[in-house]
Design a protein around this motif. Structure first.
Motif, PDB file in Angstrom:
ATOM      1  N   VAL A  30      55.607 -58.559  62.358  1.00 41.19           N
ATOM      2  CA  VAL A  30      56.019 -57.200  62.015  1.00 41.19           C
ATOM      3  C   VAL A  30      56.069 -57.132  60.496  1.00 41.19           C
ATOM      4  O   VAL A  30      56.743 -57.927  59.856  1.00 41.19           O
ATOM      5  CB  VAL A  30      57.404 -56.870  62.612  1.00 41.19           C
ATOM      6  CG1 VAL A  30      57.828 -55.472  62.217  1.00 41.19           C
ATOM      7  CG2 VAL A  30      57.390 -57.023  64.116  1.00 41.19           C
ATOM      8  N   ASP A  31      55.340 -56.195  59.931  1.00 41.79           N
ATOM      9  CA  ASP A  31      55.339 -56.107  58.472  1.00 41.79           C
ATOM     10  C   ASP A  31      56.013 -54.822  57.997  1.00 41.79           C
ATOM     11  O   ASP A  31      56.467 -53.999  58.780  1.00 41.79           O
ATOM     12  CB  ASP A  31      53.921 -56.233  57.915  1.00 41.79           C
ATOM     13  CG  ASP A  31      53.001 -55.130  58.386  1.00 41.79           C
ATOM     14  OD1 ASP A  31      53.466 -54.211  59.066  1.00 41.79           O
ATOM     15  OD2 ASP A  31      51.805 -55.186  58.058  1.00 41.79           O
ATOM     16  N   ARG A  32      56.084 -54.683  56.705  1.00 38.66           N
ATOM     17  CA  ARG A  32      56.771 -53.562  56.079  1.00 38.66           C
ATOM     18  C   ARG A  32      56.133 -52.219  56.423  1.00 38.66           C
ATOM     19  O   ARG A  32      56.831 -51.233  56.624  1.00 38.66           O
ATOM     20  CB  ARG A  32      56.779 -53.768  54.567  1.00 38.66           C
ATOM     21  CG  ARG A  32      57.671 -52.799  53.863  1.00 38.66           C
ATOM     22  CD  ARG A  32      57.715 -52.992  52.369  1.00 38.66           C
ATOM     23  NE  ARG A  32      57.555 -54.375  51.979  1.00 38.66           N
ATOM     24  CZ  ARG A  32      57.064 -54.774  50.829  1.00 38.66           C
ATOM     25  NH1 ARG A  32      56.686 -53.901  49.944  1.00 38.66           N
ATOM     26  NH2 ARG A  32      56.945 -56.044  50.541  1.00 38.66           N
TER      27      ARG A  32
ATOM     28  N   CYS B 248      71.935 -45.578  59.838  1.00 39.78           N
ATOM     29  CA  CYS B 248      72.214 -46.409  61.017  1.00 39.78           C
ATOM     30  C   CYS B 248      70.942 -46.654  61.816  1.00 39.78           C
ATOM     31  O   CYS B 248      70.719 -47.762  62.308  1.00 39.78           O
ATOM     32  CB  CYS B 248      73.272 -45.743  61.888  1.00 39.78           C
ATOM     33  SG  CYS B 248      74.879 -45.657  61.107  1.00 39.78           S
ATOM     34  N   PHE B 249      70.119 -45.611  61.942  1.00 38.23           N
ATOM     35  CA  PHE B 249      68.868 -45.767  62.681  1.00 38.23           C
ATOM     36  C   PHE B 249      67.952 -46.766  61.986  1.00 38.23           C
ATOM     37  O   PHE B 249      67.316 -47.595  62.640  1.00 38.23           O
ATOM     38  CB  PHE B 249      68.164 -44.417  62.835  1.00 38.23           C
ATOM     39  CG  PHE B 249      66.840 -44.527  63.525  1.00 38.23           C
ATOM     40  CD1 PHE B 249      66.781 -44.732  64.889  1.00 38.23           C
ATOM     41  CD2 PHE B 249      65.666 -44.456  62.808  1.00 38.23           C
ATOM     42  CE1 PHE B 249      65.563 -44.857  65.537  1.00 38.23           C
ATOM     43  CE2 PHE B 249      64.442 -44.575  63.441  1.00 38.23           C
ATOM     44  CZ  PHE B 249      64.394 -44.775  64.811  1.00 38.23           C
ATOM     45  N   ALA B 250      67.888 -46.701  60.669  1.00 44.70           N
ATOM     46  CA  ALA B 250      67.033 -47.625  59.920  1.00 44.70           C
ATOM     47  C   ALA B 250      67.505 -49.065  60.105  1.00 44.70           C
ATOM     48  O   ALA B 250      66.689 -49.977  60.276  1.00 44.70           O
ATOM     49  CB  ALA B 250      67.021 -47.251  58.441  1.00 44.70           C
TER      50      ALA B 250
ATOM     51  N   ALA C 186      66.795 -54.246  62.806  1.00 43.79           N
ATOM     52  CA  ALA C 186      67.291 -55.330  63.657  1.00 43.79           C
ATOM     53  C   ALA C 186      66.364 -55.555  64.846  1.00 43.79           C
ATOM     54  O   ALA C 186      66.078 -56.705  65.214  1.00 43.79           O
ATOM     55  CB  ALA C 186      68.704 -55.009  64.132  1.00 43.79           C
ATOM     56  N   VAL C 187      65.881 -54.480  65.447  1.00 46.68           N
ATOM     57  CA  VAL C 187      64.953 -54.613  66.577  1.00 46.68           C
ATOM     58  C   VAL C 187      63.660 -55.283  66.125  1.00 46.68           C
ATOM     59  O   VAL C 187      63.136 -56.176  66.806  1.00 46.68           O
ATOM     60  CB  VAL C 187      64.672 -53.231  67.215  1.00 46.68           C
ATOM     61  CG1 VAL C 187      63.500 -53.291  68.176  1.00 46.68           C
ATOM     62  CG2 VAL C 187      65.913 -52.718  67.915  1.00 46.68           C
ATOM     63  N   MET C 188      63.152 -54.889  64.978  1.00 42.27           N
ATOM     64  CA  MET C 188      61.909 -55.490  64.489  1.00 42.27           C
ATOM     65  C   MET C 188      62.117 -56.957  64.108  1.00 42.27           C
ATOM     66  O   MET C 188      61.240 -57.792  64.342  1.00 42.27           O
ATOM     67  CB  MET C 188      61.350 -54.677  63.333  1.00 42.27           C
ATOM     68  CG  MET C 188      60.867 -53.314  63.780  1.00 42.27           C
ATOM     69  SD  MET C 188      60.096 -52.393  62.469  1.00 42.27           S
ATOM     70  CE  MET C 188      58.511 -52.090  63.213  1.00 42.27           C
ATOM     71  N   LEU C 189      63.260 -57.278  63.550  1.00 37.69           N
ATOM     72  CA  LEU C 189      63.566 -58.673  63.240  1.00 37.69           C
ATOM     73  C   LEU C 189      63.681 -59.490  64.523  1.00 37.69           C
ATOM     74  O   LEU C 189      63.200 -60.622  64.599  1.00 37.69           O
ATOM     75  CB  LEU C 189      64.862 -58.756  62.429  1.00 37.69           C
ATOM     76  CG  LEU C 189      65.285 -60.144  61.977  1.00 37.69           C
ATOM     77  CD1 LEU C 189      64.251 -60.724  61.017  1.00 37.69           C
ATOM     78  CD2 LEU C 189      66.641 -60.088  61.310  1.00 37.69           C
ATOM     79  N   PHE C 190      64.289 -58.901  65.536  1.00 37.91           N
ATOM     80  CA  PHE C 190      64.390 -59.552  66.845  1.00 37.91           C
ATOM     81  C   PHE C 190      62.998 -59.821  67.416  1.00 37.91           C
ATOM     82  O   PHE C 190      62.724 -60.905  67.926  1.00 37.91           O
ATOM     83  CB  PHE C 190      65.208 -58.670  67.792  1.00 37.91           C
ATOM     84  CG  PHE C 190      65.347 -59.220  69.175  1.00 37.91           C
ATOM     85  CD1 PHE C 190      66.232 -60.249  69.442  1.00 37.91           C
ATOM     86  CD2 PHE C 190      64.595 -58.703  70.214  1.00 37.91           C
ATOM     87  CE1 PHE C 190      66.363 -60.760  70.718  1.00 37.91           C
ATOM     88  CE2 PHE C 190      64.711 -59.199  71.499  1.00 37.91           C
ATOM     89  CZ  PHE C 190      65.602 -60.234  71.754  1.00 37.91           C
TER      90      PHE C 190
END
Length: 122
Positions: A22-24, A2-4, A9-13
Motif C-alpha cells: 500500500v503506497d501513499r 478521524c476517518f483519515a 490504520a486499515v491500510m497499515l493492517f
C-alpha cells in the motif's frame, strides 16, 4: 481527521498482515474520493434546495427549507436563479469534467507519462 486515521490504520493492517503493498498514492486517493463524495452530495443538495417547495393551505407553496419564502414570488426568483447557476456549475460541471477525463483517457494512456495518471487517479 478521524476517518483519515482509521483509513491509515486499515491500510497499515493490510500492509503488515496481508503483505499487500500500500503506497501513499492509494492512501490519498482513498481519502480524496471519500471527502469529495461527501462534499459533492452536500453541495448538490444545497443547490437544489430552492426547488423543493411544499404546498400551503392557502394554495401557494413555500420552500421546504425556509417556509417564510413563497415559491416563485419575490425573493424566491433570485434564490432559484442562484440555484440554477449552482446546478450548472457544480453537478453539471463535475459530470462534464468526468466525461472529458474519460474521453481523454485513451490518449493519456498511449503517451509515455500516462501510467503516472493511471497510478495516481485510479
Amino acid at each position: 481527521p478521524c476517518f483519515a486515521l482509521l483509513l491509515g490504520a486499515v491500510m497499515l493492517f493490510m500492509r503488515t498482515v496481508f503483505k499487500r503493498p500500500v503506497d501513499r498514492d492509494q492512501y490519498f486517493n482513498a481519502i480524496g474520493v471519500s471527502i469529495m463524495t461527501l462534499a459533492f452530495v452536500a453541495v448538490t443538495i444545497a443547490v437544489t434546495l430552492p426547488f423543493i417547495c411544499a404546498p400551503n393551505p392557502n394554495g401557494t407553496s413555500s420552500m421546504s427549507s425556509d417556509p417564510g419564502i413563497v415559491c416563485w414570488r419575490g425573493e424566491h426568483v433570485g434564490i432559484a436563479a442562484f440555484g440554477v447557476i449552482g446546478i450548472l456549475v457544480y453537478p453539471v460541471g463535475i459530470a462534464s469534467c468526468a466525461a472529458w477525463a474519460t474521453a481523454q483517457y485513451p490518449k493519456r494512456i498511449s503517451t509515455g507519462g500516462g501510467m503516472t495518471l493511471v497510478r495516481r487517479y485510479r
